[in-house]
Design an enzyme around this catalytic site. Structure first.
Site, short mmCIF file in Angstrom:
data_model
loop_
_atom_site.label_atom_id
_atom_site.label_comp_id
_atom_site.label_asym_id
_atom_site.label_seq_id
_atom_site.Cartn_x
_atom_site.Cartn_y
_atom_site.Cartn_z
N ARG A 71 0.82 -1.21 0.00
CA ARG A 71 0.00 0.00 0.00
C ARG A 71 0.86 1.27 0.00
NH1 ARG A 71 -5.30 -0.31 0.89
NH2 ARG A 71 -5.33 -2.19 2.13
N ILE A 98 -8.66 1.55 0.30
CA ILE A 98 -8.30 2.15 1.59
C ILE A 98 -6.92 2.78 1.42
CG2 ILE A 98 -7.90 1.67 4.02
CD1 ILE A 98 -10.36 0.23 3.93
N LEU A 99 -6.78 4.01 1.83
CA LEU A 99 -5.51 4.72 1.71
C LEU A 99 -4.69 4.49 2.98
CD1 LEU A 99 -7.12 7.95 0.30
CD2 LEU A 99 -5.57 6.44 -0.97
N HIS A 115 -19.87 10.23 0.98
CA HIS A 115 -20.41 8.91 1.32
C HIS A 115 -21.93 9.00 1.27
CE1 HIS A 115 -20.49 4.90 3.00
NE2 HIS A 115 -21.42 5.32 3.84
#
Ligand code: GAR
Length: 206
Positions: A71, A98-99, A115
Protein backbone atom coordinates in the site's frame (compact mmCIF):
# COMPACT_ATOMS: atom_id res chain seq x y z
CA UNK A 1 -6.02 39.43 -7.62
CA UNK A 2 -8.46 37.84 -10.08
CA UNK A 3 -10.88 35.11 -9.00
CA UNK A 4 -9.02 32.66 -11.25
CA UNK A 5 -5.82 33.16 -9.25
CA UNK A 6 -7.61 32.06 -6.09
CA UNK A 7 -8.81 28.77 -7.50
CA UNK A 8 -7.39 25.79 -5.60
CA UNK A 9 -6.04 22.93 -7.68
CA UNK A 10 -8.03 19.74 -7.06
CA UNK A 11 -7.21 16.11 -7.80
CA UNK A 12 -10.18 13.73 -7.96
CA UNK A 13 -9.62 10.04 -7.14
CA UNK A 14 -12.07 7.61 -8.73
CA UNK A 15 -12.52 3.87 -9.21
CA UNK A 16 -15.63 3.67 -11.39
CA UNK A 17 -18.43 5.54 -13.07
CA UNK A 18 -17.36 9.00 -11.92
CA UNK A 19 -20.72 10.75 -11.73
CA UNK A 20 -19.63 12.75 -8.66
CA UNK A 21 -16.39 13.56 -10.47
CA UNK A 22 -18.48 14.88 -13.38
CA UNK A 23 -20.48 17.10 -11.03
CA UNK A 24 -17.25 18.61 -9.65
CA UNK A 25 -15.88 19.15 -13.16
CA UNK A 26 -19.14 20.84 -14.17
CA UNK A 27 -19.10 23.13 -11.11
CA UNK A 28 -15.52 24.14 -11.82
CA UNK A 29 -16.38 25.32 -15.34
CA UNK A 30 -17.75 28.43 -13.62
CA UNK A 31 -14.74 30.77 -13.44
CA UNK A 32 -15.95 32.12 -10.08
CA UNK A 33 -15.93 28.63 -8.52
CA UNK A 34 -13.06 28.53 -5.98
CA UNK A 35 -11.48 25.33 -7.34
CA UNK A 36 -10.26 23.98 -10.65
CA UNK A 37 -9.90 20.29 -11.49
CA UNK A 38 -6.22 19.67 -12.21
CA UNK A 39 -6.23 15.86 -12.38
CA UNK A 40 -8.48 12.81 -12.30
CA UNK A 41 -6.65 9.75 -11.03
CA UNK A 42 -8.05 6.22 -11.09
CA UNK A 43 -6.75 3.03 -9.53
CA UNK A 44 -8.65 1.09 -12.20
CA UNK A 45 -7.78 1.39 -15.90
CA UNK A 46 -11.37 0.49 -16.86
CA UNK A 47 -13.02 3.22 -14.75
CA UNK A 48 -15.69 4.82 -16.96
CA UNK A 49 -14.99 8.17 -15.33
CA UNK A 50 -11.57 8.39 -17.01
CA UNK A 51 -13.14 8.82 -20.46
CA UNK A 52 -15.61 11.37 -19.11
CA UNK A 53 -12.73 13.38 -17.60
CA UNK A 54 -10.68 13.22 -20.80
CA UNK A 55 -13.69 14.39 -22.83
CA UNK A 56 -13.90 17.40 -20.52
CA UNK A 57 -10.24 18.17 -21.23
CA UNK A 58 -9.00 17.18 -17.76
CA UNK A 59 -5.63 15.46 -17.29
CA UNK A 60 -6.02 11.82 -16.25
CA UNK A 61 -3.72 9.25 -14.67
CA UNK A 62 -3.98 5.58 -13.78
CA UNK A 63 -2.18 4.16 -10.77
CA UNK A 64 -3.17 0.53 -10.71
CA UNK A 65 -2.92 -0.92 -7.23
CA UNK A 66 -2.17 -4.39 -8.58
CA UNK A 67 1.15 -3.15 -9.92
CA UNK A 68 2.54 -2.37 -6.46
CA UNK A 69 3.99 -4.63 -3.80
CA UNK A 70 2.33 -2.83 -0.89
CA UNK A 71 0.00 0.00 0.00
CA UNK A 72 2.85 2.40 0.80
CA UNK A 73 4.41 2.14 -2.64
CA UNK A 74 0.97 2.47 -4.25
CA UNK A 75 0.34 5.64 -2.23
CA UNK A 76 3.80 6.98 -3.10
CA UNK A 77 3.00 6.59 -6.80
CA UNK A 78 -0.24 8.51 -6.30
CA UNK A 79 1.61 11.27 -4.41
CA UNK A 80 3.97 11.60 -7.33
CA UNK A 81 1.10 12.15 -9.79
CA UNK A 82 -0.66 14.60 -7.49
CA UNK A 83 2.56 16.59 -7.03
CA UNK A 84 3.20 16.60 -10.78
CA UNK A 85 -0.12 18.43 -11.22
CA UNK A 86 0.38 20.76 -8.21
CA UNK A 87 -2.72 19.36 -6.53
CA UNK A 88 -3.69 21.20 -3.33
CA UNK A 89 -6.95 19.45 -2.42
CA UNK A 90 -7.89 15.79 -3.02
CA UNK A 91 -11.52 14.70 -3.52
CA UNK A 92 -12.35 11.02 -3.23
CA UNK A 93 -15.30 10.31 -5.52
CA UNK A 94 -16.22 6.64 -5.44
CA UNK A 95 -12.58 5.74 -4.79
CA UNK A 96 -12.80 2.20 -3.47
CA UNK A 97 -9.30 1.67 -2.02
CA UNK A 98 -8.30 2.15 1.59
CA UNK A 99 -5.51 4.72 1.71
CA UNK A 100 -2.51 4.29 4.02
CA UNK A 101 -2.51 6.28 7.27
CA UNK A 102 0.62 8.26 6.26
CA UNK A 103 -1.06 9.30 2.98
CA UNK A 104 -4.20 10.36 4.83
CA UNK A 105 -2.15 12.23 7.43
CA UNK A 106 -0.23 14.15 4.76
CA UNK A 107 -3.52 15.31 3.24
CA UNK A 108 -5.21 16.00 6.57
CA UNK A 109 -7.58 18.96 6.19
CA UNK A 110 -7.03 18.91 2.41
CA UNK A 111 -8.81 15.67 1.46
CA UNK A 112 -12.58 15.20 1.15
CA UNK A 113 -14.83 12.21 0.61
CA UNK A 114 -18.49 11.79 -0.21
CA UNK A 115 -20.41 8.91 1.32
CA UNK A 116 -24.04 8.08 0.51
CA UNK A 117 -25.46 8.13 4.03
CA UNK A 118 -26.00 10.58 6.83
CA UNK A 119 -22.78 9.76 8.67
CA UNK A 120 -22.01 8.51 11.24
CA UNK A 121 -24.86 6.15 10.26
CA UNK A 122 -24.31 3.37 7.72
CA UNK A 123 -20.57 3.44 7.05
CA UNK A 124 -18.94 1.02 4.63
CA UNK A 125 -20.57 -1.07 1.94
CA UNK A 126 -24.23 -1.03 0.90
CA UNK A 127 -25.28 2.06 2.88
CA UNK A 128 -28.67 2.14 1.11
CA UNK A 129 -29.35 -1.50 2.01
CA UNK A 130 -28.29 -0.73 5.56
CA UNK A 131 -30.69 2.25 5.67
CA UNK A 132 -33.62 0.19 4.35
CA UNK A 133 -32.85 -2.62 6.80
CA UNK A 134 -32.75 -0.14 9.69
CA UNK A 135 -36.10 1.33 8.62
CA UNK A 136 -34.98 4.97 8.76
CA UNK A 137 -37.34 7.49 7.16
CA UNK A 138 -34.56 9.99 6.41
CA UNK A 139 -31.38 9.00 4.59
CA UNK A 140 -28.91 11.15 2.68
CA UNK A 141 -25.26 11.88 1.93
CA UNK A 142 -22.25 13.44 3.61
CA UNK A 143 -19.14 15.31 2.52
CA UNK A 144 -16.43 14.98 5.14
CA UNK A 145 -12.71 15.46 5.72
CA UNK A 146 -10.88 12.16 5.39
CA UNK A 147 -9.26 10.56 8.42
CA UNK A 148 -7.70 7.09 8.58
CA UNK A 149 -10.93 5.41 9.78
CA UNK A 150 -13.24 4.50 6.87
CA UNK A 151 -16.16 6.88 6.19
CA UNK A 152 -15.37 8.87 9.32
CA UNK A 153 -13.96 12.34 9.79
CA UNK A 154 -15.33 15.79 10.50
CA UNK A 155 -18.42 16.64 8.48
CA UNK A 156 -18.40 19.52 5.98
CA UNK A 157 -21.89 19.21 4.44
CA UNK A 158 -24.90 16.90 4.51
CA UNK A 159 -28.12 16.54 2.56
CA UNK A 160 -31.20 14.66 3.71
CA UNK A 161 -33.24 12.44 1.42
CA UNK A 162 -36.62 10.92 2.37
CA UNK A 163 -37.05 7.15 2.30
CA UNK A 164 -40.34 6.44 0.56
CA UNK A 165 -42.62 3.46 1.19
CA UNK A 166 -41.72 0.64 -1.15
CA UNK A 167 -38.24 2.01 -1.87
CA UNK A 168 -35.68 -0.41 -3.27
CA UNK A 169 -31.92 0.01 -2.94
CA UNK A 170 -31.77 1.21 -6.55
CA UNK A 171 -34.54 3.79 -6.20
CA UNK A 172 -33.14 5.12 -2.96
CA UNK A 173 -29.58 5.18 -4.36
CA UNK A 174 -30.74 7.21 -7.38
CA UNK A 175 -32.50 9.77 -5.18
CA UNK A 176 -29.42 10.09 -2.94
CA UNK A 177 -27.06 10.31 -5.94
CA UNK A 178 -28.95 13.34 -7.28
CA UNK A 179 -28.32 15.06 -3.94
CA UNK A 180 -24.65 13.97 -3.96
CA UNK A 181 -24.19 15.77 -7.26
CA UNK A 182 -25.46 19.00 -5.68
CA UNK A 183 -23.72 18.53 -2.32
CA UNK A 184 -20.16 17.66 -3.34
CA UNK A 185 -19.55 20.87 -5.33
CA UNK A 186 -21.02 22.81 -2.40
CA UNK A 187 -18.75 21.04 0.11
CA UNK A 188 -15.64 21.47 -2.03
CA UNK A 189 -16.44 25.18 -2.50
CA UNK A 190 -16.65 25.61 1.29
CA UNK A 191 -13.21 24.05 1.78
CA UNK A 192 -11.51 25.56 -1.29
CA UNK A 193 -12.65 29.05 -0.30
CA UNK A 194 -11.55 28.56 3.32
CA UNK A 195 -15.12 28.93 4.62
CA UNK A 196 -14.83 25.43 6.13
CA UNK A 197 -11.56 24.18 7.56
CA UNK A 198 -10.31 21.43 9.80
CA UNK A 199 -9.14 22.55 13.25
CA UNK A 200 -8.09 19.66 15.48
CA UNK A 201 -10.84 17.10 14.97
CA UNK A 202 -13.61 19.60 14.19
CA UNK A 203 -14.75 21.40 11.07
CA UNK A 204 -14.83 25.14 11.70
CA UNK A 205 -17.06 27.33 9.51
CA UNK A 206 -16.94 31.00 8.63
C1 GAR B 1 -21.23 7.39 -4.87
O1 GAR B 1 -22.56 7.12 -4.48
C2 GAR B 1 -20.38 7.68 -3.67
O2 GAR B 1 -21.05 8.40 -2.67
C3 GAR B 1 -20.03 6.29 -3.19
O3 GAR B 1 -19.75 5.59 -4.37
C4 GAR B 1 -20.55 6.13 -5.42
C5 GAR B 1 -19.64 6.46 -6.58
O4 GAR B 1 -20.38 6.86 -7.70
N1 GAR B 1 -18.93 6.29 -2.27
C6 GAR B 1 -18.82 5.49 -1.21
O5 GAR B 1 -19.62 4.62 -0.94
C7 GAR B 1 -17.59 5.74 -0.35
N2 GAR B 1 -17.63 4.97 0.83
P1 GAR B 1 -19.73 7.76 -8.81
O6 GAR B 1 -18.46 7.04 -9.27
O7 GAR B 1 -20.75 7.82 -9.89
O8 GAR B 1 -19.42 9.11 -8.21
Amino acid sequence: MSAAALRRRVGILISGRGSNMASLIAAATDPTYPAEIALVLSNRPDAAGLARAAEAGIATAIVEHRGFADRDSFDAAMEERLAAHDVEIVCLAGFMRILSAPFVDRWRGRMLNIHPSLLPAFKGLDPHGQALAAGVRIHGCTVHFVVPELDSGPIVAQAAVPVRPGDTVDRLAARVLAEEHRLYPEGLALVASGRARLEGDRTVFG
